[in-house]
Design a protein around this motif. Structure first.
Motif, PDB file in Angstrom:
ATOM      1  N   SER A 162       0.903  -1.077   0.112  1.00  0.00           N
ATOM      2  CA  SER A 162       0.099   0.084   0.029  1.00  0.00           C
ATOM      3  C   SER A 162       0.976   1.201  -0.066  1.00  0.00           C
ATOM      4  O   SER A 162       0.936   2.002  -0.983  1.00  0.00           O
ATOM      5  CB  SER A 162      -1.087   0.009   1.193  1.00  0.00           C
ATOM      6  N   ASN A 163       1.563   1.508   1.230  1.00  0.00           N
ATOM      7  CA  ASN A 163       2.520   2.703   1.273  1.00  0.00           C
ATOM      8  C   ASN A 163       3.791   2.736   0.639  1.00  0.00           C
ATOM      9  O   ASN A 163       4.727   2.135   1.417  1.00  0.00           O
ATOM     10  CB  ASN A 163       2.455   3.031   2.586  1.00  0.00           C
ATOM     11  N   THR A 165       7.147   3.772  -1.168  1.00  0.00           N
ATOM     12  CA  THR A 165       8.026   4.926  -0.969  1.00  0.00           C
ATOM     13  C   THR A 165       9.066   4.915  -2.291  1.00  0.00           C
ATOM     14  O   THR A 165       9.449   3.876  -2.767  1.00  0.00           O
ATOM     15  CB  THR A 165       9.081   5.041   0.195  1.00  0.00           C
ATOM     16  N   ILE A 188      -2.500  -0.375  -3.628  1.00  0.00           N
ATOM     17  CA  ILE A 188      -1.782   0.797  -3.744  1.00  0.00           C
ATOM     18  C   ILE A 188      -2.742   1.663  -4.000  1.00  0.00           C
ATOM     19  O   ILE A 188      -3.791   1.933  -5.074  1.00  0.00           O
ATOM     20  CB  ILE A 188      -0.800   0.728  -4.879  1.00  0.00           C
ATOM     21  N   LYS A 189      -2.737   2.924  -3.335  1.00  0.00           N
ATOM     22  CA  LYS A 189      -3.790   4.122  -3.493  1.00  0.00           C
ATOM     23  C   LYS A 189      -2.965   5.271  -4.381  1.00  0.00           C
ATOM     24  O   LYS A 189      -3.669   6.144  -5.055  1.00  0.00           O
ATOM     25  CB  LYS A 189      -4.388   4.628  -2.298  1.00  0.00           C
ATOM     26  N   GLN A 190      -1.832   5.499  -4.131  1.00  0.00           N
ATOM     27  CA  GLN A 190      -1.156   6.623  -4.616  1.00  0.00           C
ATOM     28  C   GLN A 190       0.313   6.274  -4.998  1.00  0.00           C
ATOM     29  O   GLN A 190       1.007   5.566  -4.084  1.00  0.00           O
ATOM     30  CB  GLN A 190      -1.168   7.756  -3.801  1.00  0.00           C
ATOM     31  N   LEU A 191       0.914   6.513  -6.112  1.00  0.00           N
ATOM     32  CA  LEU A 191       2.265   6.269  -6.371  1.00  0.00           C
ATOM     33  C   LEU A 191       3.168   7.378  -5.893  1.00  0.00           C
ATOM     34  O   LEU A 191       2.651   8.499  -6.015  1.00  0.00           O
ATOM     35  CB  LEU A 191       2.586   6.111  -7.871  1.00  0.00           C
ATOM     36  N   ALA A 193       5.687  10.509  -5.814  1.00  0.00           N
ATOM     37  CA  ALA A 193       6.171  11.175  -6.855  1.00  0.00           C
ATOM     38  C   ALA A 193       7.601  11.034  -7.272  1.00  0.00           C
ATOM     39  O   ALA A 193       8.454  10.556  -6.585  1.00  0.00           O
ATOM     40  CB  ALA A 193       6.150  12.703  -6.037  1.00  0.00           C
TER      41      ALA A 193
END
Length: 207
Positions: A162-163, A165, A188-191, A193
């Motif tokens: 999920s999180n 980095t 995974i909700k957000q990749l 940057a």
């Protein structure tokens, strides 16, 4: 040599199963009832083995250096077992030979070796195919890909990642080997940057 689905429950040098098989290149032990691998499981005569299949057993424990006698091993199949952790001594002896490691559908929740958080696979520098689909992984060790520079294919689908980095993917930008990274069916909700930059030469799946 195929010994699939014959009801094997243990491997031990004392049983003499592999005596005199120094030139054997393939051993298929899939679909048995083996629950652990002792330190003498593959002694004494399997130094020429290239392919070892242990999928669909009940393996939950692997003794330190259990695979050490297999100095020519190229492919190790351990999918569909009951492994819940990897240790820093599990793959001793395979550092310069193992190319393909399959650990799908076990019970792994981490790839770290103990409290140090070090990558448990760090010494397998020749690995180019790593499959960990269908486990319970929630994260990856920092610098995971830096530690394994020869990886060309990494299968991590159907886990609980999920999180993510950016540090987990450090090194991908410089990698000339990694071609496929499968992270589909995770949480995974957000990749992170900048991740797309690191994946510029990689076929990735985040579905």
């Amino acid at each position: 040599l195929a010994l699939r689905q014959i009801g094997l429950t243990q491997l031990d040098a004392k049983l003499g199963y592999f005596a005199g098989l120094k030139s054997l290149e393939m051993l298929d032990l899939n679909s048995n009832k083996i629950s652990e691998l002792s330190a003498t499981a593959f002694e004494p005569d399997l130094s020429g083995l290239i392919y070892l299949y242990l999928d669909d057993n009940q393996i939950g424990q692997v003794a330190a250096s259990a695979f050490a006698p297999l100095t020519s091993l190229n492919l190790l199949g351990l999918s569909e077992n009951r492994l819940n952790k990897l240790t820093s001594t599990m793959f001793v002896g395979l550092e310069t030979s193992l190319n393909n490691l399959r650990l799908d559908r076990n019970r792994l929740s981490t790839l770290s070796a103990g409290p140090s958080s070090a990558n448990a696979l760090i010494k397998l520098v020749k690995i180019n195919w790593l499959s960990l689909a269908g486990n319970q992984l929630t994260t990856l060790p920092a610098n995971f890909f830096v530690d394994l520079p020869d990886l060309s294919t990494v299968i991590l689908d159907d886990n609980r990642l999920s999180n993510l980095t950016l540090k987990m993917f450090k090194g991908l930008g410089q990698s000339v080997n990694l071609l496929i990274l499968n992270l589909s069916r995770n949480k995974i909700k957000q990749l992170p940057a900048g991740l797309v930059k690191y994946l510029s030469g990689v076929v990735s799946d985040f579905r």
